[in-house]
Design an enzyme around this catalytic site. Structure first.
Site, PDB file in Angstrom:
ATOM      1  N   MET A 121      -7.536   9.422   9.256  1.00 23.69           N
ATOM      2  CA  MET A 121      -8.129   9.907   7.995  1.00 23.69           C
ATOM      3  C   MET A 121      -8.947  11.178   8.236  1.00 23.69           C
ATOM      4  SD  MET A 121      -9.300   6.214   6.487  1.00 23.69           S
ATOM      5  CE  MET A 121      -9.674   5.444   8.054  1.00 23.69           C
TER       6      MET A 121
ATOM      7  N   ASP B 277       0.816  -1.215   0.000  1.00 22.44           N
ATOM      8  CA  ASP B 277       0.000   0.000   0.000  1.00 22.44           C
ATOM      9  C   ASP B 277       0.843   1.255   0.000  1.00 22.44           C
ATOM     10  OD1 ASP B 277      -2.440  -1.086  -0.042  1.00 22.44           O
ATOM     11  OD2 ASP B 277      -2.890  -0.809   2.078  1.00 22.44           O
TER      12      ASP B 277
ATOM     13  N   LYS C 231      -3.457   3.245  -2.616  1.00 20.70           N
ATOM     14  CA  LYS C 231      -4.572   4.141  -2.907  1.00 20.70           C
ATOM     15  C   LYS C 231      -4.179   5.542  -2.489  1.00 20.70           C
ATOM     16  CE  LYS C 231      -7.616   0.547  -1.338  1.00 20.70           C
ATOM     17  NZ  LYS C 231      -7.947   0.128  -0.012  1.00 20.70           N
TER      18      LYS C 231
HETATM   19  N1  SAH Z   1      -3.914   0.697   9.528  1.00 19.24           N
HETATM   20  C1  SAH Z   1      -3.381   2.013   9.686  1.00 19.24           C
HETATM   21  C2  SAH Z   1      -4.413   3.074   9.425  1.00 19.24           C
HETATM   22  C3  SAH Z   1      -4.922   3.095   8.029  1.00 19.24           C
HETATM   23  S1  SAH Z   1      -6.054   4.391   7.718  1.00 19.24           S
HETATM   24  C4  SAH Z   1      -2.760   2.144  11.081  1.00 19.24           C
HETATM   25  O1  SAH Z   1      -2.955   1.273  11.927  1.00 19.24           O
HETATM   26  O2  SAH Z   1      -2.020   3.102  11.297  1.00 19.24           O
HETATM   27  C5  SAH Z   1      -4.997   5.639   7.100  1.00 19.24           C
HETATM   28  C6  SAH Z   1      -4.811   6.732   8.105  1.00 19.24           C
HETATM   29  O3  SAH Z   1      -3.847   6.332   9.070  1.00 19.24           O
HETATM   30  C7  SAH Z   1      -4.240   8.017   7.550  1.00 19.24           C
HETATM   31  O4  SAH Z   1      -5.245   8.792   6.948  1.00 19.24           O
HETATM   32  C8  SAH Z   1      -3.710   8.665   8.794  1.00 19.24           C
HETATM   33  O5  SAH Z   1      -4.743   9.232   9.544  1.00 19.24           O
HETATM   34  C9  SAH Z   1      -3.193   7.472   9.558  1.00 19.24           C
HETATM   35  N2  SAH Z   1      -1.738   7.286   9.406  1.00 19.24           N
HETATM   36  C10 SAH Z   1      -1.118   6.238   8.870  1.00 19.24           C
HETATM   37  N3  SAH Z   1       0.213   6.378   8.955  1.00 19.24           N
HETATM   38  C11 SAH Z   1       0.432   7.540   9.570  1.00 19.24           C
HETATM   39  C12 SAH Z   1       1.604   8.240   9.978  1.00 19.24           C
HETATM   40  N4  SAH Z   1       2.827   7.757   9.753  1.00 19.24           N
HETATM   41  N5  SAH Z   1       1.449   9.422  10.623  1.00 19.24           N
HETATM   42  C13 SAH Z   1       0.232   9.910  10.861  1.00 19.24           C
HETATM   43  N6  SAH Z   1      -0.895   9.293  10.492  1.00 19.24           N
HETATM   44  C14 SAH Z   1      -0.816   8.120   9.861  1.00 19.24           C
END
Ligand code: SAH
Length: 500
Positions: free
Chosen positions: A171, A35, A57
């Site tokens: 998000m 991803d 995406k």
């Molecule tokens: N499964 C992921 C979340 C997926 S949804 C998890 O557990 O982190 C995607 C959202 O995750 C993004 O829109 C953002 O809000 C958050 N996100 C993912 N990586 C991030 C990062 N390094 N720093 C801040 N937000 C992050």
């Protein structure tokens, strides 16, 4: 027979936050379906041998729909491959991991799930925010700020305010103003501390501490991926933010060493907070097919000596032998000379000890030794790079020694990410490039023809390396001692002086 799919959680970005189980699965993967949110450091851990499929995406538009991702996973597993499905953060937290597993079950495909570190907890931690704290938060709630197709956020603001725990919204970059208003309308005080963390646990991490009333206005410039945190934990003392205090924070450094040897320097720079761009600008490629070589390998009786001038040459020779159905015994009648310890060491891996190695590891000394050792009428086989220097052959000619010089491999000055680096050098978003030898400077320059190097500072291990870098118009700094520690110190010193 079906393969297997392992759903691996990549963590939020920092390569150190991938689990051991996840790393093990990656190392054995034949196919990796990944991803957009998987961090660069984790991507670097994917073995070169694995096929990489990007199903990333981008927010707003979905280049590869979920049913297509499901199809790719099933198809690869049905080919018998070991597939890793690599997702950012934890794959079961807003990662649609569950849906993908259901699809695998429907197709009778074996799977495993490797949980991981979620950005919801790690990004705050790297910004100095513990999501719970005895004094101010006894629960934490992780909520999606993603709007459904109808454009409406279906959140029970009253419930969220009533529980009184820390609220973490994923998000939420676009929907933050609506969320904050919703919370205030449901009775939350506008003074309640709130924060946003962008690119959490990555070298580009940005954080913003504000309040529920003020954050919507303050948040200009915060981009996805980012999380929104609401709660009193956001106002804990600044000292908890260890991440921002690291000495090379925000410094962008390209490391030119080849992947196999870049490890220590890269890891140490990352520990100090730098963004490291791996740039292995030099690699070798075996010449194949190589009919001239094949003919010689089947009948080596014309030669008494074999001469190898690099570890890459030793590898290429044995690859070629194995391909012909031969092995080390084909060389049994030959005396073997190597240019230096690196080549000798590589040869030992194939069960061969070199007969001659010069005291000084260069072509001149190798040739001088060979001229002394060669007996009347002996013929030598030189197996080298296509672009090998003329020094060795000139000296053998002068000594009246008969030889054949057959190219085994060629050197390629280009990296997978050459284009990206070219753009970054032009935008001025690389601060330093590390050079551990004059030849890496040459390779670096050759891999980026026509690029302007005036925005970058070359960190040079020694004077010769520095002289080479200057030839390409690169501004340089020099390590005090010729080692990696000194190179890192030179960068720190340069930051202090504020010249970069
Ligand atoms: N499964 C992921 C979340 C997926 S949804 C998890 O557990 O982190 C995607 C959202 O995750 C993004 O829109 C953002 O809000 C958050 N996100 C993912 N990586 C991030 C990062 N390094 N720093 C801040 N937000 C992050």
């Amino acid at each position: 027979m079906n393969g297997k799919v392992i759903l691996v959680s990549a963590g939020p970005g920092d390569g150190g936050l991938l689990t051991l189980r996840g790393k093990q699965a990656l190392e054995r993967a034949e196919v990796v379906v990944y991803d957009r949110l998987v961090g660069a450091e984790v991507m670097e851990m994917i073995p070169d041998s694995a096929e990489k499929i990007n199903v990333g995406k981008t927010s707003g538009h979905h280049p590869i729909p979920q049913h297509e991702i499901n199809r790719i996973l099933c198809e690869q597993a049905q080919k018998g491959k070991s597939v890793v499905r690599l997702k950012g953060g934890d794959s079961y937290l807003f990662g649609r991991g569950g849906e993908e597993c259901e699809e695998l079950i429907a197709h009778g495909i074996d799977f495993e799930v490797v949980p991981g570190v979620t950005s919801a907890i790690a990004a705050p931690a790297y910004a100095g925010i513990p999501v719970t704290h005895r004094d101010c938060a006894s629960s934490v709630h992780i909520i999606t700020g993603h709007k459904k197709k109808d454009g409406v956020l279906h959140l029970d603001y009253e419930a969220l305010v009533r529980v009184g725990g820390t609220l973490v919204f994923l998000m939420s970059v676009t929907s933050a103003p609506e969320i904050l208003n919703g919370l205030m309308d449901a009775g939350m005080s506008g003074d309640m501390p709130a924060a946003m963390v962008e690119n959490g646990t990555r070298p580009q991490q940005k954080k913003l501490i504000s309040t529920v009333a003020q954050l919507a206005e303050d948040r200009q410039g915060i981009k996805s991926p980012a999380i929104l945190i609401v709660g009193r934990v956001c106002a804990l003392p600044e000292q908890l933010d260890w991440y921002s205090r690291r000495p090379l924070r925000g410094v962008r450094i390209a490391v030119t060493r080849p992947k196999e040897r870049a490890g220590t320097l890269t890891a140490r720079l990352r520990e100090l907070g730098a963004e490291v761009i791996s740039y292995p600008c030099i690699r070798t490629e075996r010449i194949a097919p190589n009919p001239e070589l094949t003919a010689v390998l089947y009948d080596l009786s014309a030669y008494q000596w074999l001469v190898l001038t690099s570890p890459a040459g030793a590898d290429a020779l044995f690859d070629a032998l194995f391909e012909c159905g031969l092995d080390a015994r084909a060389l049994a009648q030959l005396k073997i000379a190597v240019i230096g310890a690196g080549t000798a060491k590589q040869l030992r891996k194939y069960g061969i000890c070199a007969d001659f190695m010069p005291e000084t590891y260069d072509s001149t000394h190798l040739a001088a030794g060979l001229c002394l050792l060669a007996r009347e009428g002996e013929r030598m086989l030189l197996l080298r790079a296509e672009e090998a220097s003329m020094e060795l052959t000139a000296a053998l000619n002068a000594g009246g020694i008969a030889y054949d010089d057959i190219p085994l491999y060629r050197t390629i000055y280009r990296s997978e990410n050459s284009e990206e680096l070219e753009e970054r050098l032009e935008d001025g978003t690389v601060d330093y490039v590390t050079f551990t030898s004059a030849s890496t400077v040459k390779a670096f320059a050759a891999s980026l023809p026509g690029t302007d190097f005036s925005s970058v500072t070359g960190v040079c291990i020694g004077r010769q390396t520095e002289a080479e870098a200057k030839q390409y118009g690169i501004h340089t700094i020099l390590a005090k001692n010729a080692d990696l520690t000194s190179m890192i110190e030179a960068i720190q010193e340069d930051r202090k002086n504020g010249t970069a």
